[in-house]
Design a protein around this motif. Structure first.
Motif, PDB file in Angstrom:
ATOM      1  N   GLU A 299      32.939 -71.062  23.364  1.00  0.00           N
ATOM      2  CA  GLU A 299      33.786 -71.845  22.473  1.00  0.00           C
ATOM      3  C   GLU A 299      33.322 -71.722  21.024  1.00  0.00           C
ATOM      4  O   GLU A 299      32.132 -71.758  20.742  1.00  0.00           O
ATOM      5  CB  GLU A 299      33.730 -73.317  22.895  1.00  0.00           C
ATOM      6  CG  GLU A 299      34.637 -74.199  22.068  1.00  0.00           C
ATOM      7  CD  GLU A 299      34.440 -75.669  22.383  1.00  0.00           C
ATOM      8  OE1 GLU A 299      33.607 -75.993  23.238  1.00  0.00           O
ATOM      9  OE2 GLU A 299      35.125 -76.486  21.768  1.00  0.00           O
ATOM     10  N   ILE A 300      34.266 -71.539  20.103  1.00  0.00           N
ATOM     11  CA  ILE A 300      33.937 -71.500  18.678  1.00  0.00           C
ATOM     12  C   ILE A 300      34.570 -72.724  18.037  1.00  0.00           C
ATOM     13  O   ILE A 300      35.771 -72.750  17.755  1.00  0.00           O
ATOM     14  CB  ILE A 300      34.479 -70.219  18.003  1.00  0.00           C
ATOM     15  CG1 ILE A 300      34.007 -68.972  18.767  1.00  0.00           C
ATOM     16  CG2 ILE A 300      34.013 -70.153  16.548  1.00  0.00           C
ATOM     17  CD1 ILE A 300      34.523 -67.670  18.187  1.00  0.00           C
ATOM     18  N   LYS A 301      33.743 -73.740  17.836  1.00  0.00           N
ATOM     19  CA  LYS A 301      34.265 -75.008  17.319  1.00  0.00           C
ATOM     20  C   LYS A 301      34.883 -74.860  15.936  1.00  0.00           C
ATOM     21  O   LYS A 301      35.942 -75.408  15.657  1.00  0.00           O
ATOM     22  CB  LYS A 301      33.139 -76.045  17.267  1.00  0.00           C
ATOM     23  CG  LYS A 301      32.774 -76.606  18.631  1.00  0.00           C
ATOM     24  CD  LYS A 301      31.719 -77.692  18.458  1.00  0.00           C
ATOM     25  CE  LYS A 301      31.543 -78.567  19.684  1.00  0.00           C
ATOM     26  NZ  LYS A 301      31.487 -77.894  20.946  1.00  0.00           N
ATOM     27  N   SER A 302      34.230 -74.088  15.086  1.00  0.00           N
ATOM     28  CA  SER A 302      34.709 -73.973  13.708  1.00  0.00           C
ATOM     29  C   SER A 302      36.081 -73.296  13.633  1.00  0.00           C
ATOM     30  O   SER A 302      36.813 -73.484  12.671  1.00  0.00           O
ATOM     31  CB  SER A 302      33.700 -73.194  12.861  1.00  0.00           C
ATOM     32  OG  SER A 302      33.510 -71.898  13.395  1.00  0.00           O
ATOM     33  N   LEU A 303      36.418 -72.499  14.649  1.00  0.00           N
ATOM     34  CA  LEU A 303      37.716 -71.814  14.653  1.00  0.00           C
ATOM     35  C   LEU A 303      38.674 -72.457  15.655  1.00  0.00           C
ATOM     36  O   LEU A 303      39.779 -71.965  15.873  1.00  0.00           O
ATOM     37  CB  LEU A 303      37.529 -70.326  14.995  1.00  0.00           C
ATOM     38  CG  LEU A 303      36.645 -69.529  14.034  1.00  0.00           C
ATOM     39  CD1 LEU A 303      36.474 -68.107  14.527  1.00  0.00           C
ATOM     40  CD2 LEU A 303      37.251 -69.518  12.634  1.00  0.00           C
ATOM     41  N   GLU A 304      38.207 -73.529  16.284  1.00  0.00           N
ATOM     42  CA  GLU A 304      39.011 -74.225  17.301  1.00  0.00           C
ATOM     43  C   GLU A 304      39.504 -73.250  18.364  1.00  0.00           C
ATOM     44  O   GLU A 304      40.675 -73.225  18.736  1.00  0.00           O
ATOM     45  CB  GLU A 304      40.190 -74.944  16.643  1.00  0.00           C
ATOM     46  CG  GLU A 304      39.727 -76.036  15.696  1.00  0.00           C
ATOM     47  CD  GLU A 304      40.888 -76.797  15.086  1.00  0.00           C
ATOM     48  OE1 GLU A 304      41.994 -76.240  15.048  1.00  0.00           O
ATOM     49  OE2 GLU A 304      40.680 -77.951  14.669  1.00  0.00           O
ATOM     50  N   MET A 305      38.566 -72.418  18.838  1.00  0.00           N
ATOM     51  CA  MET A 305      38.922 -71.396  19.809  1.00  0.00           C
ATOM     52  C   MET A 305      38.117 -71.599  21.094  1.00  0.00           C
ATOM     53  O   MET A 305      36.916 -71.806  21.034  1.00  0.00           O
ATOM     54  CB  MET A 305      38.568 -70.032  19.198  1.00  0.00           C
ATOM     55  CG  MET A 305      39.121 -68.848  19.951  1.00  0.00           C
ATOM     56  SD  MET A 305      38.459 -67.336  19.251  1.00  0.00           S
ATOM     57  CE  MET A 305      39.436 -67.222  17.765  1.00  0.00           C
ATOM     58  N   PRO A 306      38.791 -71.570  22.221  1.00  0.00           N
ATOM     59  CA  PRO A 306      38.048 -71.681  23.480  1.00  0.00           C
ATOM     60  C   PRO A 306      37.366 -70.352  23.796  1.00  0.00           C
ATOM     61  O   PRO A 306      37.585 -69.371  23.092  1.00  0.00           O
ATOM     62  CB  PRO A 306      39.146 -71.982  24.500  1.00  0.00           C
ATOM     63  CG  PRO A 306      40.354 -71.305  23.927  1.00  0.00           C
ATOM     64  CD  PRO A 306      40.227 -71.449  22.419  1.00  0.00           C
ATOM     65  N   GLY A 307      36.556 -70.323  24.830  1.00  0.00           N
ATOM     66  CA  GLY A 307      35.904 -69.070  25.200  1.00  0.00           C
ATOM     67  C   GLY A 307      36.921 -68.033  25.641  1.00  0.00           C
ATOM     68  O   GLY A 307      37.919 -68.361  26.266  1.00  0.00           O
TER      69      GLY A 307
END
Ligand SMILES: [Cu+2]
Length: 118
Positions: free
Chosen positions: A68-76
């Motif tokens: 997960e990339i929190k800063s990009l609001e992207m799940p794995g």
């Protein structure tokens, strides 16, 4: 027959509780990836765990399976990133575990930092 009824009732409650917990946990997925990373205050907090799937130095691209990339609001997921500098790809190869930092640039995503995980 009364004791039997009590047994059935309490069994039903015991079964329902874990199911409710599972349903609730599912909804929390996006927001609760890594509590430890949230607590960290350094720049390392933005670093994401990933695994290199493919390196394309000529195109300055790298395919990463990432968490997960929190800063990009992207799940794995597994996806292709541009890299800021093709030289960054010298340090990694397919199959390597890495930690990286990415940011959105127009319609694509660019890896700005890339380092072996260990
Ligand atoms: Cu992604």
């Amino acid at each position: 027959m009364k004791p039997m009824n009590v047994f059935v009732l309490s069994f039903g409650v015991a079964l329902a509780a874990p199911l409710a917990a599972m349903a609730g946990g599912d909804h929390g997925h996006a927001g609760h990836g890594k509590p430890a990373a949230t607590a960290a205050t350094s720049a390392a907090a933005d670093m994401v765990d990933g695994e290199v799937r493919k390196v394309d130095k000529a195109a300055a691209k790298v395919t990463l399976k990432h968490g997960e990339i929190k800063s990009l609001e992207m799940p794995g997921m597994t996806m292709v990133f541009q890299v800021k500098d093709p030289a960054m790809l010298d340090a990694v190869k397919a199959g390597d575990k890495v930690r990286f930092k990415a940011e959105k640039a127009g319609s694509s995503f660019v890896v700005t930092e890339l380092a072996p995980a260990n």
